[in-house]
Design an enzyme around this catalytic site. Structure first.
Site, mmCIF file in Angstrom:
data_model
loop_
_atom_site.group_PDB
_atom_site.id
_atom_site.type_symbol
_atom_site.label_atom_id
_atom_site.label_comp_id
_atom_site.label_asym_id
_atom_site.label_seq_id
_atom_site.Cartn_x
_atom_site.Cartn_y
_atom_site.Cartn_z
ATOM 1 N N GLY A 14 -4.657 -5.369 6.650
ATOM 2 C CA GLY A 14 -5.647 -4.136 6.796
ATOM 3 C C GLY A 14 -6.791 -4.554 7.824
ATOM 4 O O GLY A 14 -7.676 -3.712 8.463
ATOM 5 N N THR A 72 0.990 -1.206 0.051
ATOM 6 C CA THR A 72 -0.100 0.039 0.036
ATOM 7 C C THR A 72 1.069 1.266 0.087
ATOM 8 O O THR A 72 2.101 1.209 0.310
ATOM 9 C CB THR A 72 -0.755 0.101 1.294
ATOM 10 O OG1 THR A 72 -1.498 -1.102 1.427
ATOM 11 C CG2 THR A 72 -1.742 1.242 1.307
ATOM 12 N N ARG A 75 -13.159 -8.605 -1.508
ATOM 13 C CA ARG A 75 -12.292 -8.410 -0.109
ATOM 14 C C ARG A 75 -12.028 -6.935 -0.376
ATOM 15 O O ARG A 75 -11.262 -6.298 -1.133
ATOM 16 C CB ARG A 75 -11.165 -9.130 0.086
ATOM 17 C CG ARG A 75 -10.575 -9.036 1.382
ATOM 18 C CD ARG A 75 -9.178 -8.077 1.274
ATOM 19 N NE ARG A 75 -8.366 -7.798 2.247
ATOM 20 C CZ ARG A 75 -7.340 -6.958 2.694
ATOM 21 N NH1 ARG A 75 -7.029 -6.302 1.404
ATOM 22 N NH2 ARG A 75 -6.772 -7.069 3.422
ATOM 23 N N THR A 104 -0.434 0.878 6.588
ATOM 24 C CA THR A 104 -0.134 -0.098 5.644
ATOM 25 C C THR A 104 -0.029 -1.290 6.340
ATOM 26 O O THR A 104 0.047 -1.491 7.609
ATOM 27 C CB THR A 104 0.969 0.248 4.643
ATOM 28 O OG1 THR A 104 2.382 0.305 5.575
ATOM 29 C CG2 THR A 104 0.946 1.441 3.954
ATOM 30 N N GLY A 105 -0.087 -2.573 5.563
ATOM 31 C CA GLY A 105 0.138 -3.920 6.117
ATOM 32 C C GLY A 105 -1.335 -4.323 6.410
ATOM 33 O O GLY A 105 -2.215 -4.266 5.657
ATOM 34 N N GLY A 146 -9.846 -4.120 2.028
ATOM 35 C CA GLY A 146 -9.231 -3.830 3.156
ATOM 36 C C GLY A 146 -9.367 -2.495 3.795
ATOM 37 O O GLY A 146 -10.426 -2.110 3.953
HETATM 38 N N1 GLY Z 1 -3.596 -2.491 4.203
HETATM 39 C C1 GLY Z 1 -3.818 -2.719 2.604
HETATM 40 C C2 GLY Z 1 -4.830 -3.959 2.743
HETATM 41 O O1 GLY Z 1 -4.859 -4.754 3.598
HETATM 42 O O2 GLY Z 1 -5.497 -4.210 1.922
#
Ligand code: GLY
Length: 329
Positions: free
Chosen positions: A234, A180, A208, A231-232, A210
């Site tokens: 979600g 991200t 899906r 980020t990471g 996030g």
């Molecule tokens: N942080 C991005 C996601 O999980 O989609």
């Protein structure tokens, strides 16, 4: 306008007193931008756009648009990783921290710049969030071209993942990764804005969504306190309202780094599903939180050590180290 009661006045006074103790005496007279580690070009572009007169939210969108269009950035837009059907579905949101307005798109297909569509949702509708085909049709109506976003490299990676779904062969499957970019911007004078955009979790279940298109999770901006992005993983950020929590931590007087760390610690504490924990009860995944306080103080933190963030301020354009909750083994 509502009148504050005595208790609210006391609470507001306490918060103001804490801020007065901790706020920088010399807020920067140049634009400041903070981004994820892959955002060095984004923060440079965002600051340039603020100097040219863009609103901070627009500047943030222009900054992340570089990564969205870059086929070598495997986490965002063109060149990102597809869902389990091999189709790119993108998420993004943006927020104007002065007006308290935001825009967002989720699961949009065939549009290279979801961040720019999110900005249009904010500027040209009274809605906040559009998803799926509705978001695509809205983007097309505003002149965004229909584009194939799956690069040859991403297609090969998806195919390899698909080929390795069986546990009856000798292949080791590629680990599903997410990626991200988030960009937070402060203009001289204190106006703030931000944007987060992603292709989401690699090989996700179609549909899906996030944290990146969810205001309060992947991004939150309120220039009476500050801005935060994530980020990471979600799902973990959604379940803790990670960016909102960080902004409220800054409002209570924490530094940008402390606020980012507070959200990461909360995520670690709130993760109780054994499937997500290692043998010491620590999350197996990572999350990074980026913060920019309304006085220009900036910082970031991650659950696991080794993270960095990009920043541009009076001291130049650089990557800086993120604080962390757990030392990587
Ligand atoms: N942080 C991005 C996601 O999980 O989609």
């Amino acid at each position: 306008m509502s009148t504050l009661n005595r208790r609210e006045l006391l609470a507001a006074g306490t918060a103001a007193a804490i801020l007065a103790r901790t706020a920088r005496a010399d807020p920067p007279a140049v634009p400041v931008a903070v981004s994820s580690g892959n955002g060095l070009r984004a923060v440079a572009k965002a600051c340039e756009r603020v100097r040219e007169g863009d609103r901070p939210v627009e500047a943030a969108v222009h900054g992340v648009s570089i990564n969205e269009a870059d086929p070598k950035d495997r986490s965002v837009g063109y060149g990102g990783m597809p869902n389990e059907d091999g189709v790119m579905e993108l998420d993004a949101c943006c927020m104007d921290g002065t007006l308290g307005l935001g825009g967002s798109v989720g699961g949009i297909r065939n549009i290279m710049h979801p961040s720019q569509v999110a900005l249009k949702v904010m500027d040209r509708t009274d809605h906040v969030m559009l998803v799926g085909h509705g978001a695509y049709r809205f983007a097309r109506a505003h002149g965004f071209p229909h584009q194939e976003l799956l690069t040859e490299d991403a297609r090969k990676r998806w195919l390899k993942w698909k080929e390795n779904l069986s546990d009856k062969d000798d292949w080791v499957p590629e680990r599903a990764k997410g990626g991200t970019i988030s960009c937070l911007v402060r203009a001289p004078g204190g106006r703030m804005g931000g944007c987060t955009t992603t292709s989401g979790l690699a090989f996700k279940i179609p549909g899906r969504i996030g944290d990146s298109p969810i205001l309060g999770a992947g991004l939150y901006v309120d220039d009476t306190a500050g801005a935060a992005g994530a980020t990471g993983r979600g799902e973990a950020v959604i379940l803790t309202s990670g960016s909102f929590l960080a902004v409220e931590s800054m409002r209570r007087g924490m530094s940008a780094t402390e606020a980012a760390l507070e959200s990461c610690k909360r995520i670690a504490a709130r993760t109780k599903d054994a499937r997500l924990l290692d043998d010491q009860g620590r999350p197996k995944f990572d999350v990074k939180i980026y913060c920019l306080r309304n006085d220009g103080d900036h910082g970031a933190a991650s659950i696991w050590s080794g993270g960095s963030y990009a920043v541009q301020d009076a001291e130049g354009n650089r990557n800086a180290k993120a604080a962390y909750v757990f030392e990587r083994p």
